[in-house]
Design an enzyme around this catalytic site. Sequence first.
Site, PDB file in Angstrom:
ATOM      1  N   CYS A 187      -1.943   5.331   7.096  1.00  0.00           N
ATOM      2  CA  CYS A 187      -2.850   4.575   7.957  1.00  0.00           C
ATOM      3  C   CYS A 187      -2.122   3.381   8.565  1.00  0.00           C
ATOM      4  O   CYS A 187      -1.375   2.664   7.874  1.00  0.00           O
ATOM      5  CB  CYS A 187      -4.060   4.109   7.158  1.00  0.00           C
ATOM      6  SG  CYS A 187      -5.160   3.012   8.080  1.00  0.00           S
ATOM      7  N   ASP A 194      -2.402   9.630   4.618  1.00  0.00           N
ATOM      8  CA  ASP A 194      -3.249  10.586   5.327  1.00  0.00           C
ATOM      9  C   ASP A 194      -2.606  11.956   5.199  1.00  0.00           C
ATOM     10  O   ASP A 194      -1.426  12.131   5.530  1.00  0.00           O
ATOM     11  CB  ASP A 194      -3.373  10.212   6.808  1.00  0.00           C
ATOM     12  CG  ASP A 194      -4.100   8.897   7.028  1.00  0.00           C
ATOM     13  OD1 ASP A 194      -5.066   8.636   6.293  1.00  0.00           O
ATOM     14  OD2 ASP A 194      -3.700   8.144   7.931  1.00  0.00           O
TER      15      ASP A 194
END
Length: 279
Positions: A187, A194
């Site tokens: 992120c 992620d």
Amino acid sequence: MQDKTLPSDVLSSLTLGKATQYKEHYSPDLLQGVPRSLNRDELNLGDTLPFKGVDRWNGYELSWLNLKGKPQVAILRCEVPCESVNLIESKSFKLYLNSFNQSKVESILHVQKMISKDLSACAGLPVNVQLYAREAFPGLHLGTLEAQCIDDLDITIDNYELEPSILRVEESEVQETLCSHLLKSNCLITNQPDWGSVLIRYQGRKIDQESVLRYLISFRQHNEFHEQCVERIFSDIMKFCKPQKLTVYARYTRRGGLDINPFRSNFETIYPELRLARQ
């Protein structure tokens, strides 16, 4: 780790990465947009985008009260056009959906219209929203990417910093669809990991499969939003491999009850929905 920062005024306005008080009554002001230009200016995409597409979201934690006060639940699916001025910031989206928890709404159709109106205002273009009531849940099945998976290639990796120049092509012309489930980035604000699967469909000179797998793995310590990563993959493949046709489609695992699935293509529209096992 690549050092990427947002302009201070945008960064300071986001709820992402900050302690948050959850609201349980309808609050459309919770939604926050992030200008897509932040990433696109760096990629030199210009005023005319080289792709079309949408960000398809699925939301699994949506509930409200009917007029008698009885809780209702639904699964949300929406598509934000990639031409919109803003992408939807994910934490703000989660907080917004939670604001329905103690709100009385006449029907599921009314909730759908409210969400579509609010997301469209935040994005800057109409956002298509579909809500699936409980009785429709059995029809929402798991699926798989229809592509050749390159994850079993026997390669040694010693670099985890983004490196698009390793992409290589061969002389033969092909039309093929590849996929990998090894995509990981972080992120842009919180550095949280992620996780995703990515599909690459193209027509042109054959892309060396080891090079594209190494390239995707090189995102492992890269900080960027989901939508931005997909547009970077599209742009890098176009720059270094120059296919005539190209689609990049990522399916990210969910966080906070939401999964994000950006689709970018210069020749086709997004495929019928399927949810992967990790989602």
